[in-house]
Design a protein around this motif. Structure first.
Motif, PDB file in Angstrom:
ATOM      1  N   UNK A 285      -6.763  -3.441  -5.586  1.00 34.88           N
ATOM      2  CA  UNK A 285      -7.690  -3.531  -4.022  1.00 34.88           C
ATOM      3  C   UNK A 285      -7.932  -2.364  -3.618  1.00 34.88           C
ATOM      4  N   UNK A 286      -9.282  -2.079  -2.920  1.00 36.54           N
ATOM      5  CA  UNK A 286      -9.115  -0.971  -2.159  1.00 36.54           C
ATOM      6  C   UNK A 286      -9.119  -1.487  -0.496  1.00 36.54           C
TER       7      UNK A 286
ATOM      8  N   UNK B   5       0.834   0.319  -1.334  1.00 31.72           N
ATOM      9  CA  UNK B   5      -0.094   1.544  -1.948  1.00 31.72           C
ATOM     10  C   UNK B   5       0.258   1.891  -3.702  1.00 31.72           C
ATOM     11  N   UNK B   6      -0.817   2.143  -4.137  1.00 24.82           N
ATOM     12  CA  UNK B   6      -0.976   2.457  -5.577  1.00 24.82           C
ATOM     13  C   UNK B   6      -0.660   4.078  -5.381  1.00 24.82           C
TER      14      UNK B   6
ATOM     15  N   UNK C 263      -1.437   7.481  -2.677  1.00 25.09           N
ATOM     16  CA  UNK C 263      -2.462   6.260  -2.587  1.00 25.09           C
ATOM     17  C   UNK C 263      -3.131   6.117  -1.276  1.00 25.09           C
ATOM     18  N   UNK C 264      -3.294   7.141  -0.311  1.00 23.41           N
ATOM     19  CA  UNK C 264      -4.101   6.819   0.795  1.00 23.41           C
ATOM     20  C   UNK C 264      -4.733   8.131   1.238  1.00 23.41           C
ATOM     21  N   UNK C 265      -6.076   7.853   1.629  1.00 26.65           N
ATOM     22  CA  UNK C 265      -6.934   9.239   1.952  1.00 26.65           C
ATOM     23  C   UNK C 265      -6.912   8.804   3.540  1.00 26.65           C
TER      24      UNK C 265
ATOM     25  N   UNK D 235      -7.346   3.130   1.623  1.00 22.76           N
ATOM     26  CA  UNK D 235      -6.108   2.632   0.986  1.00 22.76           C
ATOM     27  C   UNK D 235      -6.262   1.975  -0.402  1.00 22.76           C
ATOM     28  N   UNK D 236      -5.460   2.514  -1.468  1.00 24.29           N
ATOM     29  CA  UNK D 236      -5.489   2.110  -2.762  1.00 24.29           C
ATOM     30  C   UNK D 236      -4.557   1.310  -2.975  1.00 24.29           C
TER      31      UNK D 236
END
Length: 951
Positions: free
Chosen positions: A79-80, A121-122, A49-51, A73-74
């Protein structure tokens, strides 16, 4: 009036001017403009869930770059979050000012103070496509949200259901001032042929020096003060576009309309950006983007059936430009308007949360998951507060108390301003004027009343004043740029400031509030934090120098907008700790605030004026606070500065009865204006407004509980309650109270005896006092009579709300009174509502010691059930719940009853396995007034399940 020249305009703040000029250059260049920021595809990593990646900023034509780590972060909530930092700066590489102790990296601790949750995190977020140009990530509920990340130039497009909603850097205004060394002497190098010029070896910044104005990079002067900047320029800027949205709201606090204006000039627009730099703005002006006392950098955009928003997590001085852009639609289908914003902060990270809605309620819930909900208040704090600068003695306080009783005027709290303290030394009563503060508090307590004392963050510099001496000896005070204890001027004269960023300072502050230390304090005393922006009379822009140093050597410039919240938190913690085992909820009023301050108490809009225009400006400001996560808000009733005439004073009490925080307040030079001094008919009319507030306290308390649970505003604007009705998107002069269906519009003009109230739907509305049926078309206004003794207040059909009808001196004396339910039937003959009640003072509600009911009128019956589905018999009652066992719903008023009730004399009541009857008084419809019925003597306990059968 405020001296505007004492506060900066954008072109007087170097970083704002530079970033605004960047926007001008980009606009003038048109399609030829290219942002110098590109995300390196080779640096991308994706995990749970994180780039994470690196953005490369091209500094000059020699293609030198600065490396900017980015984390996208997703979150599970949908929410982003986008965070951009700068590569860690090595101390040895930085030529800092001599003796500077300032931290070297960008400030990265706002999250520690503002965020309390919602960061999970998603892990199901998925990269659905990626090539050399861009990547797409789907996230959120059912993967309905997308983030399209363009690499070069870097930009982001946030979509919902495949449609663009929010865009980052689509105008190319992203800017992060990268670190660069200070060049003390610049050699004036000139080239005969600039195109063929070679970069001189060892002079990497020559090209930059020749092209940019460095005059505000390393120091900056304003108003006779010089701000030194050991880290040089470090501003952050980003353009954020709301695609297809014409209305934006939020970023309180500003004295302007709820729907934010454009800021690049033009008729009816502002020429300056909205500024957020918490400041003591003496006698602030209206309809202005000037900064005020607090700031929440949270903005939401709304169009029919869709709401989105952003939260700019940065505590430094921040400016926001707003413009509108119209784009032609295909096939001659007209145009759509987008709102383009430009956010600029002096320092810190670029850290932005994106909310994709789609409803205003969705945004409230998600924002409160991040920053927290409003603290559950003590019930007394929802009553009326009587204040002025200053009640001068304990006898003065008791005299006001006696006269309020003599005139049968309800109130809950009397306030003491700075004159209570001996020589402005807080924690120390003036013994000449307050000879027996304990006796004063006991006298108030006899009628369940409280006292609030002011307590400011400045500590008098005076040898022998134990508070300052002790704080200084423990190194708990703010330092200046030379790392010495900072001294400035405020009410006590020479002063030092508590550094509430320091955990040790909070622990020390807690000790000062204990009853054996604060002599004269008592359990029914609470606190008012004023001047906590901080206000410094001889400081730049009436505040603290930006190069001051806080805990762990962060510069004040990095944390300025957090300062008030840290002090608010310290006082909240102190009231929790006054005596072991005494766990009553704190009440702390603050003037300065930031996102998250709602967790600690209430705020007010500061030093307003006794003018009709300020009465009119109050409601849009309070509505803005509510939708921005801080709903416990109020405005000084009557106006702080000046002397309201009796009509204005009366109308302000009528409007103030619908502020979440309801306090009358006046300046030391203003005439005494306690309600009993107004004379007749004004005193009686004001008293009726106060009694209305007190009768509706159960509904207000229920609304506060809802705000505490999920961040729902307590008073709501029309776009929030009716998000599909475009005609109401700019309406900001009326409100709904909680979920009661009560619609109020204050009278805010001199001599006005009618109001035009906007009706947002086709539901039936009734006058609260007369039960007249108010009819108009949806989206239109209707005119209501509003003579001086009449408050414009309607009941929307379809609602049930609780009240208490017995007049009392204070809310505490109403604690075990019976309830009345008011039912306003909808067009389809149904209605529903809620009640929440607990002991109003302790934290026992966290252990299940509360009553929460859902009332429903349907199928010819009115029923009451536990709103959470709890079995009342499964709850072990404490002392309060045992006492509440005998409290009843004694009466039900039903407005809009059908003619079938004409012959009804009684109704059948069922509860706890028993059945009995209760009498009904029916009043038929007449001359535009709805028929109504009063069911008396029900005898049902408020905490039990019951049913009233109406057939």
């Amino acid at each position: 009036m405020v001296k505007e020249h004492d506060f900066k305009k954008c072109n007087q703040a170097g970083f704002c001017k530079r970033n605004r000029q960047l926007a001008d250059t980009a606009a003038e260049s048109g399609s030829s403009w290219t942002s110098p920021y590109a995300l390196s595809p080779d640096s991308i990593s994706v995990k749970e869930g994180q780039v994470q990646a690196t953005i490369l900023k091209t500094i000059n034509k020699y293609e030198e770059t600065a490396n900017l780590p980015i984390t996208i972060s997703f979150l599970e909530s949908g929410v982003a979050r986008v965070t951009v930092d700068e590569e860690v700066r090595q101390k040895k590489d930085i030529d800092l000012r001599h003796n500077s102790a300032a931290r070297k990296e960008r400030y990265n601790e706002v999250e520690h103070f503002a965020i309390v949750g919602g960061l999970a995190l998603d892990k199901g977020a998925q990269v659905t496509s990626q090539d050399k140009l861009q990547m797409t990530v789907k996230f959120g509920p059912s993967h309905k949200h997308e983030a399209v990340i363009q690499f070069a130039p870097f930009s982001m497009d946030f979509k919902r259901d495949g449609q663009s909603q929010v865009k980052f850097n689509d105008r190319g205004l992203l800017n992060m001032d990268h670190w660069r060394p200070k060049v003390e002497t610049v050699v004036d190098v000139k080239f005969e042929d600039e195109e063929d010029a070679q970069k001189p070896e060892g002079e990497p910044e020559i090209e930059k020096v020749k092209q940019e104005d460095e005059s505000t990079w390393w120091d900056e002067s304003f108003g006779g003060n010089t701000d030194t900047k050991p880290k040089g320029p470090e501003s952050v800027g980003l353009d954020i576009s709301f695609v297809g949205y014409d209305h934006v709201y939020g970023i309180p606090s500003h004295a302007g309309p709820l729907c934010l204006k454009e800021t690049r000039g033009g008729e009816g627009n502002y020429a300056e950006p909205y500024r957020m730099y918490n400041s003591d703005v003496f006698e602030y002006i209206l309809d202005s983007p000037m900064t005020l006392y607090g700031s929440i950098p949270y903005m939401q955009a709304h169009r029919k059936a869709s709401t989105v928003g952003v939260f700019w997590l940065n505590a430094a001085e921040t400016w926001v430009d707003i413009i509108k852009s119209k784009e032609s639609r295909a096939l001659g289908m007209g145009s759509k308007t987008s709102t383009q914003t430009h956010w600029i902060s002096e320092s810190g990270l670029l850290d932005v949360f994106v909310f994709l809605g789609p409803t205003p309620k969705d945004l409230s819930t998600k924002f409160s998951e991040l920053t927290g909900t409003t603290a559950m208040p003590q019930e007394f704090s929802l009553g009326y507060h009587q204040c002025r600068w200053n009640y001068i003695s304990d006898e003065d306080v008791k005299d006001v108390d006696r006269k309020m009783d003599k005139f049968k005027i309800p109130y809950d709290v009397i306030w003491l301003d700075i004159e209570f303290a001996d020589d402005k030394m807080y924690f120390k009563y003036d013994e000449n004027m307050f000879k027996d503060p304990i006796g004063m508090s006991k006298a108030l307590d006899e009628h369940s009343r409280k006292v609030v004392l002011i307590n400011d963050p400045h500590l008098k510099k005076k040898d022998g004043y134990y508070i300052t001496d002790n704080a200084k000896s423990k190194d708990l005070l703010v330092h200046n740029k030379n790392n010495d204890v900072y001294e400035g001027h405020c009410w006590p004269g020479g002063s030092h400031w508590l550094d509430a960023f320091n955990p040790a300072a909070i622990e020390w502050w807690k000790e000062q509030f204990k009853y054996d230390k604060f002599i004269g304090s008592a359990p029914n005393q609470f606190t008012w934090n004023d001047m906590n922006e901080p206000s410094v009379f001889n400081g730049p822009e009436t505040t603290m120098p930006k190069d001051n140093l806080h805990f762990e050597n962060w510069e004040h410039r990095d944390v300025h907008n957090l300062n008030g919240m840290t002090f608010h938190n310290a006082t909240y913690q102190a009231l929790l700790s006054r005596k072991q085992g005494e766990l009553q909820r704190p009440f702390v009023l603050t003037r300065s605030f930031y996102a998250g301050s709602q967790r600690y108490g209430a705020m007010w809009t500061g030093d307003n004026q006794a003018e009709w225009s300020h009465l009119g400006a109050a409601l849009p400001m309070l509505l803005s606070q509510g939708i921005s996560g801080f709903p416990f808000s109020g405005s000084d009733v009557g106006g702080f500065f000046g002397n309201p005439d009796k009509e204005l004073q009366t109308r302000w009490y009528q409007g103030g009865a619908f502020y979440p925080f309801f306090r009358g307040h006046a300046h030391i030079d203003a005439r005494r204006r306690e309600p009993y001094l107004a004379g007749e008919p004004y005193t009686q009319i004001i008293t009726e407004a106060l009694r209305l507030r007190y009768s509706l306290l159960p509904s207000w308390y229920t609304a506060f509980h809802q705000a505490h649970v999920d961040g729902t505003p307590i008073i709501k604007p029309m776009f929030y309650t009716h998000p599909n009705e475009a005609s109401g998107f700019k309406v900001d002069d009326q409100l709904f109270v909680g979920s009661t269906g009560l619609l109020h519009k204050p009278v805010v003009q001199e001599g006005q005896e009618t109001v035009d109230i906007y009706i947002p739907d086709d539901e039936v509305y009734y006058d609260y006092f007369t039960y007249d049926i108010i009819s108009t078309q949806k989206g239109k206004t209707t005119t209501l009579a509003a003579p001086l003794d009449k408050i414009p207040l309607l009941m929307r059909g379809g609602h049930i709300f609780p009240r208490r009808d017995t007049p009392r001196r204070s809310s505490g004396l109403m604690r075990f009174d019976d309830y009345t339910l008011v039912v306003s039937l909808a067009n389809d003959g149904t209605a529903e509502g809620d009640l929440y009640v607990d002991d109003g003072e302790s934290f026992d509600y966290e252990e299940g010691q509360y009553i929460t009911r859902k009332f429903i009128l349907d199928d010819n019956a009115i029923t009451s059930v536990d709103a959470e589905g709890r079995d009342p018999k499964s709850i072990v009652p404490g002392e309060w719940m045992k006492a509440m066992h005998m409290v009843q719903v004694s009466k039900i008023l039903v407005v809009g009853v059908p003619n079938s009730w004409t012959s009804k004399k009684e109704v059948e009541v069922e509860s706890d396995g028993r059945t009995w009857t209760a009498p009904v008084d029916f009043v038929p419809a007449e001359k535009g007034r709805a028929a109504y019925a009063v069911i008396r003597g029900l005898g049902v306990r408020v905490g039990d399940d019951w049913a009233v059968k109406t057939t």
